[in-house]
Design a protein around this motif. Structure first.
Motif, short mmCIF file in Angstrom:
data_model
loop_
_atom_site.label_atom_id
_atom_site.label_comp_id
_atom_site.label_asym_id
_atom_site.label_seq_id
_atom_site.Cartn_x
_atom_site.Cartn_y
_atom_site.Cartn_z
N LEU A 129 0.58 -1.28 -0.43
CA LEU A 129 -0.03 0.19 0.24
C LEU A 129 1.53 0.95 0.19
N THR A 130 0.23 2.55 -0.94
CA THR A 130 0.88 3.52 -0.87
C THR A 130 -0.69 4.58 -0.85
N PHE A 131 -0.75 5.17 -0.37
CA PHE A 131 -1.01 6.57 0.53
C PHE A 131 -0.93 7.19 1.16
N THR A 132 -1.21 8.56 1.43
CA THR A 132 -1.20 9.42 2.33
C THR A 132 -3.08 9.90 2.97
N LEU A 133 -2.69 10.02 3.82
CA LEU A 133 -3.63 10.76 4.06
C LEU A 133 -3.52 11.85 4.99
N PRO A 134 -3.76 12.84 4.67
CA PRO A 134 -3.49 14.65 5.59
C PRO A 134 -4.68 14.67 7.21
N ALA A 135 -4.65 15.96 7.12
CA ALA A 135 -6.21 16.40 8.28
C ALA A 135 -6.89 16.97 7.45
N GLY A 136 -8.17 16.28 8.09
CA GLY A 136 -9.13 16.84 6.74
C GLY A 136 -9.82 15.28 5.84
N ALA A 137 -9.13 14.50 5.70
CA ALA A 137 -9.56 14.15 4.42
C ALA A 137 -9.48 12.92 4.94
N HIS A 138 -11.36 12.22 5.05
CA HIS A 138 -11.91 11.77 5.75
C HIS A 138 -12.08 10.35 5.07
N THR A 139 -11.72 9.46 5.39
CA THR A 139 -11.28 7.70 4.44
C THR A 139 -11.80 7.43 4.37
N LEU A 140 -12.76 6.43 3.70
CA LEU A 140 -13.22 4.70 3.92
C LEU A 140 -12.76 3.99 3.19
N ILE A 141 -12.20 2.57 4.16
CA ILE A 141 -11.71 1.85 4.11
C ILE A 141 -12.97 0.54 3.73
N PRO A 180 -8.76 13.66 19.66
CA PRO A 180 -7.74 13.32 18.78
C PRO A 180 -7.86 13.64 17.34
N ARG A 181 -6.89 14.30 16.30
CA ARG A 181 -6.81 14.96 15.35
C ARG A 181 -6.94 13.57 14.07
N PHE A 182 -7.01 12.42 14.43
CA PHE A 182 -7.61 11.28 13.39
C PHE A 182 -7.77 10.21 14.77
N ALA A 183 -9.34 9.55 13.71
CA ALA A 183 -9.77 8.02 14.65
C ALA A 183 -9.98 7.14 13.38
N VAL A 184 -9.76 6.54 13.66
CA VAL A 184 -9.91 4.87 12.79
C VAL A 184 -11.01 4.25 13.68
N ILE A 185 -11.96 4.00 12.42
CA ILE A 185 -13.35 3.40 13.34
C ILE A 185 -13.01 2.30 13.38
N VAL A 226 -11.38 11.31 10.40
CA VAL A 226 -12.09 10.17 10.82
C VAL A 226 -11.99 9.08 9.75
N VAL A 227 -11.49 8.06 10.00
CA VAL A 227 -10.91 6.80 8.78
C VAL A 227 -12.10 5.41 8.86
N VAL A 228 -12.63 5.60 8.15
CA VAL A 228 -14.02 4.46 8.97
C VAL A 228 -13.36 2.82 7.91
N ILE A 229 -13.83 1.72 8.55
CA ILE A 229 -13.47 0.40 7.85
C ILE A 229 -14.57 -0.04 7.95
N SER A 230 -15.72 -0.08 6.89
CA SER A 230 -16.26 -0.96 7.05
C SER A 230 -17.20 -1.31 5.78
#
Length: 838
Positions: free
Chosen positions: A554-566, A687-692, A718-722
């Protein structure tokens, strides 16, 4: 005329001194008296004020202790120490816990990971597992090294509390030996006076016997009390040392079970049961071996004076011969005890699993199969223990006969030497005390001989008791070797995990993707989440084969404010990303960057199963903080109420009885309330980042949107895993895992290689699933969804082809050929009947 004596009695000199002092005080001035009066008054006032302040401070400490005990909190010192309050009688007791220094871990690491070659635990090089699995517990050099290594933890320095307890116990042990000698002589005197008819001497001997007996009873009770104190002190040292290694920022409590696997899953058995047995055995070792050794030396010296050199030499030879014989005939109790503890831990682990998963087992109706597992485990344990008891019966019969009866018979022979063979005993030329009938008319040489015999017999019995305790202590030492091996294995495993000491042996290369082949880099302090060429690999323990990558690196970058769904299918590695970023799994290759701290202005992780700790309702909201941390951050219960209202849990304090209410929260709260409590922790820590990871599966859709929008308004990325695609509405980016074929985009691991290179790679190894990282709502994302739909249609179109291929394989597998014949064996008749019926 007689001259009058000028010598004065001592009473006269004392009286004259007192009179001189009084006359001197009468001649003192009024100023001196005034100064003395003022000084006395000030002393009384200061002592009264000091006593009042002391009582006031104690009452404040007790009130503070009751308050902190109710709130499950304590105080933190500047040196990292922690002051906690525990219940004690009708009040509280203050306990100060000092953390183990990192330098102590570094100093002890060589004892547990690189023992000397003479100990027999390694070849002088860092081993992958210490002690090796084939090491048998027993009375050898390895046991001595293990015990001394643990002793350096239990007694860290000479002026420690444990040293003082051992010194006090040693004083009482010597005192008991001295009292045994006094009782031995007094026993002979009482028997002598009784035989001689000396009533006054007999009664005075009984009085002395009772007085010495009371003092001896106090001595024995003090020895047992100090032994218990030593055991508790040893256990406290080891438990705090293990906890400091087990629970720290290195996540050793997770890695020792899921990565290392050197001690299996029963670490609670090691800490709770094996550690207790070891400390009890180690504390009793001082009295069970030290006291008999002192008794042997003292009593042998006394018998040497009474029986001569021949009798003493015979006794020593008897002890040496019998001890050697019993040592050679003794079963390996250390190894047997270690295996018993391990099987006891397996049986306990099955019960713990059943308690933890009782609801799931009840839904499946799996009581019968669980009973089979428990009965089988208990059968193994009981069979092993019965074998140990059978060995103990035979050994105890031999040991009791040798120690109790053969030694007594030999003792009678030795004590008869001065009577029947004085020349052989070496006492023929010893001058005998003269007999004076006028001084004691009732005593004669026969009475004196009776006194000597009773005294020697008592010494022999005491000596036999000391020798028997030495023989029994050999068996206790063997069991102690088993406990020592278990505790040493636990601490060495913790040191190995803490130091990440998985280097392969010299002149060997590590297996790919094993714990010895970790070459990735973890960067803490990065304002974001970044992975560069990082593969997702499920780690394997020491006794398992290394895992294989779950997807392309994997190669990716998540800066602050980049809300991501995995997203992705089950088993594609979605939760593995969270484990790698959190540091639970090792970074085998590439780079992982993340914020430095967990919590405020850092990163937080919400696992699939919400965890609720023990303690009050306040503790559930602020976890993993304590009330100390909450007060230091300037927050109070009103702030916590606003947090609960933000996640729609504002009714909990009233329903459960306030913030200090204690419940079994995992049973009190529903599934949705548990997940909302997890979001309350996010709102509290900010926190600044949350992996849910599947954090809203039990929450309604309207509350789900409220939770995510609340976190985003508070500045949480938020980094949502679903697996639910509907969560895209709360995110800006989508990382999709488990893609195959045309679904993989160029930025998902394709690499732009030529067709020839791709064909060569397919021949060498199977193609790993790919991934894609797209912005939600763009043309590329919609095209990616279209490709995914097209790929699914193609797979559905090949269903008939796959069904025909399956039927061909089944027909081929159903054919049976007989060796030596050209035709195949026809199918049995019942198959034809089934086909006709069908």
């Amino acid at each position: 005329m007689a001259v009058q004596s000028t010598l004065r009695k001592p009473q006269d000199s004392l009286r004259s001194a007192v009179l001189r002092l009084l006359r001197t005080s009468n001649r003192q001035s009024k100023r001196a008296r005034l100064i003395a009066t003022v000084a006395l008054t000030l002393a009384l006032i200061s002592s009264g004020w000091g006593g009042h302040q002391l009582l006031k401070r104690r009452s404040e400490d007790k009130a503070q202790g009751r308050r902190l005990l109710r709130r499950n909190s304590g105080l933190r010192g500047k040196d990292g120490s922690r002051i906690i309050f525990v219940p004690y009688r009708n009040s509280t007791a203050k306990v100060v816990v000092y953390p183990t220094k990192p330098t102590s871990f570094d100093a002890h690491r060589r004892l547990f990971l690189n023992p000397p070659r003479a100990a027999g635990l390694s070849d002088g090089q860092p081993a992958l597992q210490v002690p090796p699995p084939n090491t048998k517990p027993g009375l050898n050099i390895a046991f001595l090294h293990q015990f001394l290594s643990l002793l350096s933890i239990m007694i860290p320095h000479w002026n420690s509390k444990e040293s003082g307890l051992l010194l006090s116990q040693g004083v009482f042990l010597l005192l008991r030996t001295y009292l045994s000698l006094v009782v031995t002589r007094l026993d002979g005197e009482i028997v002598r006076d009784l035989v001689a008819g000396n009533g006054r001497g007999f009664l005075w001997g009984v009085v002395k016997w009772c007085g010495i007996g009371g003092f001896a009873s106090y001595t024995n009770a003090a020895i047992k009390f100090l032994q218990s104190k030593v055991s508790i002190a040893f256990r406290t040292r080891l438990t705090r040392y293990i906890h400091d290694l087990y629970l720290n920022d290195n996540l050793n409590y997770y890695k020792i079970l899921n990565l290392d696997g050197g001690i299996g899953q029963g670490i609670d058995q090691y800490i709770c049961n094996d550690l207790t047995l070891f400390t009890n055995s180690a504390a009793s070792l001082y009295s069970s071996i030290g006291k008999p050794l002192v008794d042997l030396c003292v009593f042998n010296y006394q018998l040497f004076r009474s029986l001569g050199p021949l009798g003493c030499t015979g006794l020593l030879a008897n002890y040496i011969i019998t001890a050697t014989a019993l040592r050679r005939l003794s079963p390996p109790f250390g190894k047997l005890k270690a295996v018993e503890n391990r099987r006891e831990g397996d049986f306990r682990l099955l019960h713990s699993r059943l308690i933890t998963n009782a609801e799931e087992v009840a839904f499946y109706g799996g009581a019968d199969i669980e009973k089979v597992f428990l009965d089988a485990s208990f059968k193994d344990l009981s069979t092993w223990m019965e074998g140990i008891y059978r060995l103990k019966i035979r050994y105890n019969m031999l040991e009791d006969f040798v120690v109790k009866y053969s030694w007594s018979a030999f003792g009678y022979l030795i004590t008869s030497l001065p009577v029947f063979l004085p020349e052989w005993s070496g006492l023929a030329n010893t001058p005998k005390p003269a007999f004076h009938p006028s001084s004691s008319p009732s005593l004669n040489p026969q009475h004196t001989r009776m006194q000597s015999f009773i005294t020697n017999k008592r010494l022999m019995l005491s000596l036999a008791d000391a020798g028997s305790r030495m023989m029994y202590s050999l068996k206790d030492l063997s069991e102690l070797a088993g406990h020592t091996s278990r505790v040493y294995s636990l601490i060495s495993t913790l040191h190995r995990v803490h130091a990440n000491a998985y280097a392969p042996p010299r002149h060997t290369s590590p297996e790919q993707f094993s714990l010895s082949d970790v070459h990735g880099t973890v960067q803490k302090g990065y304002d974001g989440i970044r992975l560069e060429n990082c593969p997702l690999i499920a780690p394997a323990s020491l006794h398992q084969l290394p895992g294989s990558p779950l997807t392309e690196p994997l190669t990716f970058t998540l800066p602050a404010g980049a809300h991501t769904l995995i997203s992705g299918s089950n088993g594609s590695g979605k939760s593995s990303i969270a484990r790698v970023v959190a540091g639970l799994w090792p970074t085998y290759r590439g780079l992982v960057s993340r914020p430095r701290q967990i919590g405020a202005d850092g990163i937080m992780f919400l696992p699939q199963r919400p965890y609720l700790s023990i303690g009050t309702l306040r503790d559930q909201v602020i976890y993993p903080h304590s009330e100390i941390d909450m007060r230091e951050s300037g927050r109070g219960d009103r702030d916590l109420m606003r947090v609960l209202e933000a996640v729609r849990l504002g009714y909990l304090p009233d329903r459960e009885g306030g913030w200090d209410a204690r419940r079994e929260w995992k049973d009190v709260l529903s599934g949705g309330e548990k997940q909302r409590m997890a979001f309350a922790r996010l709102v509290y820590h900010e926190p600044r980042f949350a992996v849910i990871d599947e954090g809203t599966s039990a929450v309604s859709s309207d509350v789900e949107g409220l939770l995510y929008e609340t976190c985003k308004r508070r500045g949480v990325t938020v980094v949502v895993i679903s697996t639910r695609v509907g969560l895209k509405r709360y995110c800006d980016w989508n990382l999709t895992l488990g893609l195959e074929g045309d679904e993989v985009r160029e930025d998902g691991g394709d690499g732009g290689d030529s067709e020839e290179e791709e064909e060569e790679e397919e021949e060498e190894e199977p193609l790993l699933p790919g991934w894609s990282f797209d912005r939600i709502g763009t043309v590329e994302e919609r095209v990616g969804v279209g490709r995914e739909v097209q790929a699914l249609r193609e797979k559905l179109g090949r269903v008939e082809e796959w069904r025909r291929r399956k039927e061909e394989i089944e027909r081929e597998l159903a054919r049976v050929w007989v060796s030596g014949e050209e035709e195949e064996l026809p199918p049995p008749a019942y198959l034809d009947e089934e086909e006709e019926a069908g």
